[in-house]
Design a protein around this motif. Structure first.
Motif, mmCIF file in Angstrom:
data_model
loop_
_atom_site.group_PDB
_atom_site.id
_atom_site.type_symbol
_atom_site.label_atom_id
_atom_site.label_comp_id
_atom_site.label_asym_id
_atom_site.label_seq_id
_atom_site.Cartn_x
_atom_site.Cartn_y
_atom_site.Cartn_z
ATOM 1 N N PRO A 1 1.275 24.576 0.877
ATOM 2 C CA PRO A 1 1.236 23.907 -0.378
ATOM 3 C C PRO A 1 -0.272 23.890 -0.579
ATOM 4 O O PRO A 1 -1.091 23.345 0.216
ATOM 5 C CB PRO A 1 1.904 22.767 -0.340
ATOM 6 C CG PRO A 1 3.064 22.878 0.631
ATOM 7 C CD PRO A 1 2.633 23.802 1.676
ATOM 8 N N LYS B 1 2.594 25.079 -5.470
ATOM 9 C CA LYS B 1 3.508 24.033 -5.077
ATOM 10 C C LYS B 1 4.749 24.325 -4.562
ATOM 11 O O LYS B 1 5.218 25.599 -4.846
ATOM 12 C CB LYS B 1 3.558 23.168 -6.494
ATOM 13 C CG LYS B 1 2.342 22.679 -7.128
ATOM 14 C CD LYS B 1 2.674 22.137 -8.207
ATOM 15 C CE LYS B 1 1.432 21.444 -9.135
ATOM 16 N NZ LYS B 1 1.752 20.793 -10.375
ATOM 17 N N PRO B 2 5.441 23.604 -3.887
ATOM 18 C CA PRO B 2 6.642 24.131 -3.420
ATOM 19 C C PRO B 2 7.734 24.823 -4.423
ATOM 20 O O PRO B 2 8.365 25.739 -4.182
ATOM 21 C CB PRO B 2 7.325 22.720 -2.660
ATOM 22 C CG PRO B 2 6.214 22.029 -2.284
ATOM 23 C CD PRO B 2 5.080 22.521 -3.294
ATOM 24 N N VAL C 1 6.340 28.955 -0.786
ATOM 25 C CA VAL C 1 5.315 27.773 -0.358
ATOM 26 C C VAL C 1 6.066 26.523 0.306
ATOM 27 O O VAL C 1 6.725 25.877 -0.045
ATOM 28 C CB VAL C 1 4.763 27.200 -1.822
ATOM 29 C CG1 VAL C 1 3.780 26.288 -1.704
ATOM 30 C CG2 VAL C 1 4.695 28.165 -2.890
#
Length: 120
Positions: free
Chosen positions: A14, A86-87, A118
């Motif tokens: 991330p 971002k995830p 991610v």
């Protein structure tokens, strides 16, 4: 026959960055619209970014300010620079090209996809 091949996916933490590439080959006269889509597990494919023949770029709200779409017209290549990942950006990313082949036939082709993960 026209083929699109993506590359550049992988595992990133991330906040990290990745650059995806898409190369088009075959009997291409022009690709006037390029786009990146993504499909996360269990979700529908969604548009991430689109680039028109006159270099107008549009982005999904979720990626605005973090992703940049660009192309190398002479090489029939498309790129997606992704930053501050971002995830929720994790997905299979697909490129799509629309245009015309050498014989004037329309092109609307997808690549096979490249996985972006991610995770820390």
């Amino acid at each position: 026959q026209v083929q699109l091949v993506e590359s550049g996916g992988g595992l990133v933490q991330p906040g990290g960055s990745l650059r995806l590439s898409c190369a088009a080959s075959g009997s291409i006269y022009t690709i006037y619209t390029w786009a990146w889509y993504r499909q996360a597990s269990g979700k529908q494919r969604e548009l991430v970014a689109r680039l028109t023949y006159d270099n107008k770029a549009t982005y999904a709200d979720a990626v605005k300010g973090r992703f940049t779409i660009s192309r190398d017209t002479g090489k029939n290549k498309l790129y997606l620079q992704m930053t501050t990942l971002k995830p929720e950006d994790a997905a299979v990313y697909y490129c799509k090209g629309e245009g015309f082949g050498d014989t004037g036939s329309p092109i609307s082709n997808w690549g096979q996809g490249t996985q972006v993960t991610v995770s820390s």
